[in-house]
Design an enzyme around this catalytic site. Structure first.
Site, PDB file in Angstrom:
ATOM      1  N   GLU B  59       0.818  -1.278  -0.072  1.00 29.78           N
ATOM      2  CA  GLU B  59       0.006   0.003  -0.036  1.00 29.78           C
ATOM      3  C   GLU B  59       0.844   1.134   0.034  1.00 29.78           C
ATOM      4  OE1 GLU B  59      -0.395  -2.696   1.748  1.00 29.78           O
ATOM      5  OE2 GLU B  59      -2.375  -3.502   0.808  1.00 29.78           O
ATOM      6  N   HIS B 128     -10.950  -6.664   8.119  1.00 28.15           N
ATOM      7  CA  HIS B 128     -11.733  -6.346   6.950  1.00 28.15           C
ATOM      8  C   HIS B 128     -13.022  -5.675   7.340  1.00 28.15           C
ATOM      9  CE1 HIS B 128      -9.329  -9.531   5.606  1.00 28.15           C
ATOM     10  NE2 HIS B 128      -9.396  -9.111   4.464  1.00 28.15           N
TER      11      HIS B 128
END
Lengths: 437, 326
Positions: B59, B128
């Site tokens: 990321e 998540h």
């Protein structure tokens, strides 16, 4: 110990409501000193204590309704001499609650004041900031309001409902608007009438009928008379080509109403142009005060709103800081609250310039009267399609007149002319690329 | 007007912006295949491999590349697959993207958009399901958008892509298919930094955003039948907050409830509460209340525990009832 009972205040009264205790348990009370405020069907009265002594315990809390004759409180004699001086107690013996006893003498005489026991009023006499602000603005005695909130708390809506139901006293009963509370307003904003009303009005002749004006009507009358008598006003009119603005609004209005939930009139565009121009020409955002010109730094634009009661002029404060969408919301909000008499005092105070939409009446030219002590008032007239010469050709354009009345002490035509040209320029510059946010 | 799901509205916005401006391109994990939620489905076929690019699972590099591309005249739309995974990129976001305009005195800006699904309610478990908006709301220089309706998703995503500064565009993943609504086919934007008053009532004002704003509307409609009328404000943008609307709507009722799924402490609600306490103190009729996720390290996986964590219409309606009665 002597019991203090709910008295029969009216012939048909069978019960009464304790509104407010004027003494707290532990406090000393003299004979005939007001002890409690009671409400019955007919009246609200303060009931004096029939005895001298110490209020030992309160058995009925504020807001509670009890039958006539029920014991409200127990008053204990402070000394033997005092006891002997008072009339014999009422026959009904009061049950003395075991848990509540008179505070010891040390506490009464000590440095700290006596603390009311747990039976004190439900909300502890504490009010939210909103309640205190409303009560102070409308001069409401909160003790007269029965709370509907948690544990009998007085809520903002309770106060508002009380105000709306006309629970106010004296002058404050009048509808919102400029008249709401003359005493609370600074003298300069809400001046005294130029001519006091005659003490005894002349009676109606046989071929006349007397219509008693509302409080709003009277205030309008005084303000208009004062403006006409004290302000040397001149006026002028300019013609504005709003063809592009009409197109813009037509293109935007459906989506705007769907997105924003309010309709999009021409007014927000005019206010925007006016507010920007006032920042540019601060002399028009002023007032004449004691042979001085006072420039107002904020741009608070008053909007004339007609209602059954008459004209009121709530203000959009700092209108120069709002977008067109923001102004549209502000206009709808003020108009709605003006018509439903829910304006707040702050809404009608502090205006620096007034805008009057006389066009809604089909007017094409008008000479508005200045809203004192402001410098000027602008009126927007009806938008009408007319054939005009554009670049040596005849075209059909949407035209609107803008009329202004101004205080000739403060400004001359040489100030007002450029001011009006600047508004005109702004209104004519609106077009398809103009954003409303 | 066509009806679109949140996901379709996002995909429409991406497709239209890419078609309108060839500087717009997408990078992220699995975006070539359409992404794990299918937000970029079909875009590779339409715009080619130079404008829809898979990246390594890194990321920090996704954001770093996007910053570099934006400095070189492109308009990157970076996808962080789950908001939980944005943390490795925090240094790029805070130390670089947020500061570019400031430290170059306006010579450089970073017109990057970072899309990322956030929030729980789909049994995503600890990694998540998180809400991360409050972490970034403290950082001047970043804009943060959390829409709730399909209309706003499309309009705000377009506005984010065109914005000259870095915008974190958070998408509540539970709303992707859950919420549908009318969305114009044509080009339009919704301004960043403007809250929307979804309904008006005079008993209390509820501020919310994202999925919680949807639940709040349901709760408000339910309470309307009980005689409690609430104003519901969908914040839409978290940074910068629409303080003018917040203050106005707080003043109107004096009873304020702030609802968000992100956990309570240091959340967006704290900033709103402080703003109101300072600017509208004299209008308050009750303590400012917050209803938010519990302060636990993550959204639990077990169904019962996730239900305990998550907001729903019942929980919001209860909180609104209590405040209205105060």
């Amino acid at each position: 110990m002597p019991a203090f009972v709910m008295p029969q205040l009216g012939e048909s009264d069978v019960e009464g409501t304790v509104l407010r205790w004027l003494k707290q348990p532990g406090e000393h009370v003299r004979a005939d000193e007001p002890l409690v405020e009671v409400e019955t069907e007919k009246v609200n009265v303060e009931i004096p204590s029939p005895f001298e002594g110490t209020l030992t315990s309160v058995l009925v809390q504020e807001g509670e309704t009890v039958p006539v004759g029920a014991t409200l409180a127990v008053i204990g004699a402070a000394t033997a001499e005092e006891m002997s001086a008072v009339p014999p107690p009422v026959p009904t013996p009061a049950p003395e609650p075991a848990a509540v006893t008179a505070p010891p003498a040390a506490a009464r005489n000590g440095a700290t004041p006596p603390v009311p026991p747990a039976v004190a009023q439900p909300d502890g006499g504490r009010y939210s900031p909103a309640v205190l602000r409303l009560a102070s603005e409308h001069q409401v005695d909160l003790n007269r309001i029965r709370g509907t909130g948690m544990n009998g708390r007085v809520t903002r809506k309770d106060v508002q409902a009380y105000i709306d139901s006309g629970g106010l006293r004296g002058a404050a009963v009048s509808p919102p608007a400029v008249v709401a509370a003359p005493v609370a307003a600074p003298a300069v904003e809400l001046p005294q009438p130029a001519t006091p009303p005659p003490a005894t009005p002349a009676p109606a002749a046989t071929d006349e009928e007397i219509v008693k004006p509302s409080a709003t009507r009277l205030t309008i009358a005084r303000n208009m008379l004062r403006a006409a008598q004290s302000i040397p006003a001149a006026w002028m009119v300019v013609e504005v080509d709003v063809t592009k603005l009409v197109r813009l609004r037509t293109a935007l209005k459906e989506e705007f109403e769907r997105r924003e939930g309010v309709s999009l009139s021409y007014l927000p565009f005019v206010i925007k142009a006016l507010a920007e121009t006032l920042k540019e020409h601060p002399m028009l955002n002023s007032q004449w005060r004691d042979d001085q010109i006072v420039l107002k730094k904020r741009v608070n634009i008053g909007i004339a709103v007609g209602s059954d009661e008459g004209l009121v002029v709530p203000n959009i404060h700092d209108a120069d800081r709002l977008s067109i969408a923001g102004l549209a919301h502000a206009v709808v909000d003020l108009a709605e609250r003006a018509r439903t008499r829910r304006l707040r005092l702050e809404d009608v105070q502090g205006g620096t310039f007034t805008l009057d939409n006389t066009g809604v009446f089909g007017s094409v030219v008008s000479q508005p009267i200045i809203n004192p002590p402001q410098c000027a008032i602008l009126s927007t007239e009806a938008i009408i399609k007319r054939p005009v010469a554009v670049d040596d050709a005849i075209a059909i354009r949407s035209l609107m007149n803008l009329c202004i009345s101004f205080d000739h002490r403060i400004v001359d035509g040489s100030h007002v002319g450029p001011f009006m040209q600047a508004i005109k320029r702004r209104l004519e510059a609106y077009g398809p690329e103009t954003g409303v946010y | 007007m066509p009806v679109r799901s949140v996901l379709e509205a996002i995909r429409d916005a991406l497709r239209e912006e890419m078609a309108d401006d060839e500087r717009v391109f997408i990078l992220g994990e699995d975006v070539e295949e359409g992404g794990v939620f299918r937000a970029t489905d079909g875009l590779l076929e339409k715009f080619g491999a130079e404008r829809v690019m898979d990246t390594p699972l890194a990321e920090s590099s996704i954001i770093g590349v996007a910053i570099g591309a934006s400095l070189n005249g492109l308009l990157p739309v970076a996808e962080i697959q789950f908001a939980d995974f944005i943390l490795p990129a925090v240094n790029q976001l805070i130390s670089e993207a947020a500061k570019l305009r400031y430290r170059s005195a306006g010579d450089f800006t970073c017109p990057m958009t970072v899309r990322s699904p956030y929030g729980g309610g789909i049994r995503g478990g600890l990694y998540h399901s998180q809400c991360v908006e409050a972490l970034f709301a403290h950082v001047p220089g970043l804009k943060i958008v959390c829409p709730s309706t399909p209309y706003d998703y499309k309009g705000l995503l377009k506005a984010a892509i065109r914005d000259p500064d870095p915008v974190l565009f958070f998408e509540h993943k539970k709303t992707y298919h859950l919420l549908r609504g009318e969305v114009p086919d044509r080009d339009f934007t919704v301004p960043i930094g403007k809250a929307e008053v979804r309904r008006r009532g005079d008993d209390l004002t509820v501020f919310s955003y994202g999925l919680a704003a949807h639940y709040t509307m349901e709760a408000a409609e339910r309470l309307s039948g009980e005689g409690i009328q609430a104003t519901v404000v969908d914040l839409r943008t978290i940074q910068p907050l629409d303080r003018a609307t917040i203050i106005d709507e707080a003043k109107a009722t004096g009873k304020i409830l702030i609802v968000h799924e992100d956990n309570l402490t240091g959340g967006v609600g704290a900033e709103i509460a402080a703003t109101i306490a300072q600017a509208a103190f004299e209008y308050l009729d009750a303590p400012i209340m917050r209803l938010a996720g519990p302060d636990v390290p993550a959204v639990p996986y077990a169904q019962a525990l996730e239900d305990w964590y998550m907001l729903n219409t019942d929980k919001i309606a209860d909180a609104m009832r209590r405040l209205a009665a105060y």
